[in-house]
Design an enzyme around this catalytic site. Structure first.
Site, mmCIF file in Angstrom:
data_model
loop_
_atom_site.group_PDB
_atom_site.id
_atom_site.type_symbol
_atom_site.label_atom_id
_atom_site.label_comp_id
_atom_site.label_asym_id
_atom_site.label_seq_id
_atom_site.Cartn_x
_atom_site.Cartn_y
_atom_site.Cartn_z
ATOM 1 N N GLU A 137 -10.901 0.042 -10.023
ATOM 2 C CA GLU A 137 -11.971 0.093 -9.010
ATOM 3 C C GLU A 137 -13.108 0.985 -9.470
ATOM 4 O O GLU A 137 -12.904 2.067 -9.996
ATOM 5 C CB GLU A 137 -11.443 0.586 -7.660
ATOM 6 C CG GLU A 137 -12.567 0.656 -6.608
ATOM 7 C CD GLU A 137 -12.098 0.720 -5.158
ATOM 8 O OE1 GLU A 137 -10.949 0.321 -4.877
ATOM 9 O OE2 GLU A 137 -12.888 1.163 -4.308
ATOM 10 N N SER A 183 0.840 -1.210 0.000
ATOM 11 C CA SER A 183 0.000 0.000 0.000
ATOM 12 C C SER A 183 0.869 1.253 0.000
ATOM 13 O O SER A 183 2.088 1.169 0.152
ATOM 14 C CB SER A 183 -0.875 0.009 1.246
ATOM 15 O OG SER A 183 -0.027 0.213 2.382
ATOM 16 N N ASP A 243 -1.123 -1.947 -4.137
ATOM 17 C CA ASP A 243 -2.479 -1.794 -3.610
ATOM 18 C C ASP A 243 -2.858 -0.301 -3.637
ATOM 19 O O ASP A 243 -2.089 0.545 -3.160
ATOM 20 C CB ASP A 243 -2.469 -2.319 -2.160
ATOM 21 C CG ASP A 243 -3.852 -2.470 -1.562
ATOM 22 O OD1 ASP A 243 -4.813 -2.671 -2.312
ATOM 23 O OD2 ASP A 243 -3.951 -2.419 -0.315
ATOM 24 N N ILE A 276 -6.950 -8.664 2.628
ATOM 25 C CA ILE A 276 -6.930 -8.714 4.100
ATOM 26 C C ILE A 276 -5.667 -8.035 4.618
ATOM 27 O O ILE A 276 -4.552 -8.436 4.285
ATOM 28 C CB ILE A 276 -6.997 -10.181 4.586
ATOM 29 C CG1 ILE A 276 -8.350 -10.801 4.183
ATOM 30 C CG2 ILE A 276 -6.784 -10.265 6.105
ATOM 31 C CD1 ILE A 276 -8.459 -12.289 4.407
#
Ligand code: G3H
Ligand code: 13P
Ligand code: ZN
Length: 335
Positions: free
Chosen positions: A146, A56, A94, A278
């Site tokens: 997304e 991330s 991410d 996760i």
């Protein structure tokens, strides 16, 4: 320019195709530290599961993208050393928020990137995603896009309809952007507080919060529009209550932390959802073990003494997710 294939990494194309067909999901675990990386690799090897290790923005700021890339290269070697001759490890960016960051990661050896344009106007999201796809595909790197905005506990209404991915947009979006997988919004959110107590009901027997269900009707609509297309579910930590209780018992303060019930994730994994993200559950597993260890061993100050049980606890959690929730155990193409 480093190509991920030279590092022994793989992209997501083949594993997603198998997961969609087989009715299971590939685990996408975030990592920031060596202990997380080791626990992920040990879990994936023991269960013979393909795995996505994702980085991330917070991870890049904390650990540095180059270091994490070398750790992923090390992860492949470590998996082999642990006896897995053909590991399938993806190094994934991410929530990349610009073309430039996606390009940087591709250039340094990432095998998959996410461009998250969910906050952008629709046309702009398509335009930047397409630019990322054009660059990524030159190197056979896969791209996650997304559409829809993940719910946040700040919302007055639980994942108001307007936040969900709109089924009527997905064919246009995926065909024009050329993305390889699509992250959607059906009621999950990031972090350990996915719902406020007001958004939940309480189990009268246990007193525990019961969150509202995910929007499986929307998910079914999306699947109908995009049969066989890989769908990604972010914000999929279940926030295990035993870890929250341990943290609170040993000096922590996580009141009313709550996640997505595992049976709902299991149901999602059997559908077109083929990647489940996760992160928070790993943070909770690590923190619970460290807090417990230090409380019980106040004289310890060598990080190895408390990071070892933390690593063990994360490994246990990763194995549980792979075997009991996502169903990706035993799904390596070759052992
Ligand atoms: O998508 C969010 C992930 O949990 C990563 O969060 O940027 O704090 O590492 P982070
Ligand atoms: P959690 O916060 O539920 O672990 O979600 C992580 C995630 O979606 C990373 O992209
Ligand atoms: Zn996410």
């Amino acid at each position: 320019m480093v190509n991920y294939k030279d590092l022994g990494l793989v992209n997501t194309r083949d594993m997603f195709a198998r997961a969609v067909k087989g009715g299971y999901a590939i685990p996408a675990f975030n990592f920031n530290t060596m202990e997380q990386m080791q626990a992920i690799v040990m879990a994936a090897v023991e269960t013979k599961s393909p795995v996505i290790m994702q980085v991330s923005k917070g991870a890049r700021n904390y650990a540095n993208a180059t270091i994490l890339r070398f750790m992923a290269e090390g992860a492949v070697a470590y998996a082999k050393e642990l006896g897995c001759a053909h590991p399938e490890i993806v190094l994934h960016l991410d929530h990349g928020d610009s073309f430039e960051i996606c390009k940087d990661c591709i250039d340094m050896g990432f095998s998959s990137v996410m461009f998250d344009g969910s906050a952008l106007p629709y046309e702009e999201n398509i335009a930047v995603t397409k630019k990322v796809v054009e660059y990524a595909h030159k190197y056979d790197v896969t791209v996650e896009a997304e559409l829809g905005v993940l719910a946040g506990v700040e919302d007055d209404v639980v994942a108001a309809e307007s936040h969900y991915t709109k089924p009527e947009e997905v064919i246009d979006f995926t065909s024009r952007s050329g993305c390889d997988s699509l992250a959607i919004s059906v009621g999950t959110s990031h972090g350990a507080y996915k719902f406020t107590p007001e958004q939940c009901t309480r189990d009268p027997k246990t007193g525990l919060l019961v969150p509202p269900p995910l929007a499986f009707d929307v998910l079914e609509e999306l699947e109908k529009k995009l049969p066989g297309f890989p769908i990604v579910l972010h914000g999929s930590s279940s926030v295990p209550q035993e870890e929250v209780a341990t943290i609170n018992q040993y000096g922590g303060k996580l009141p009313d932390a709550i996640g997505i019930p595992e049976e709902q994730l299991r149901k999602a994994a059997k559908s077109a959802v083929c990647k489940i993200n996760i992160d928070s559950d790993s943070r909770l597993a690590m923190t619970a073990a460290i807090r417990k260890h230090l409380a019980e061993n106040p004289s310890h100050f060598d990080p190895r003494q408390y990071l070892k049980p933390a690593r063990e606890n994360m490994k246990k959690m990763y194995i549980h997710k792979i075997v009991n929730v996502l169903g990706s155990d035993g799904k390596l193409a070759q052992c």
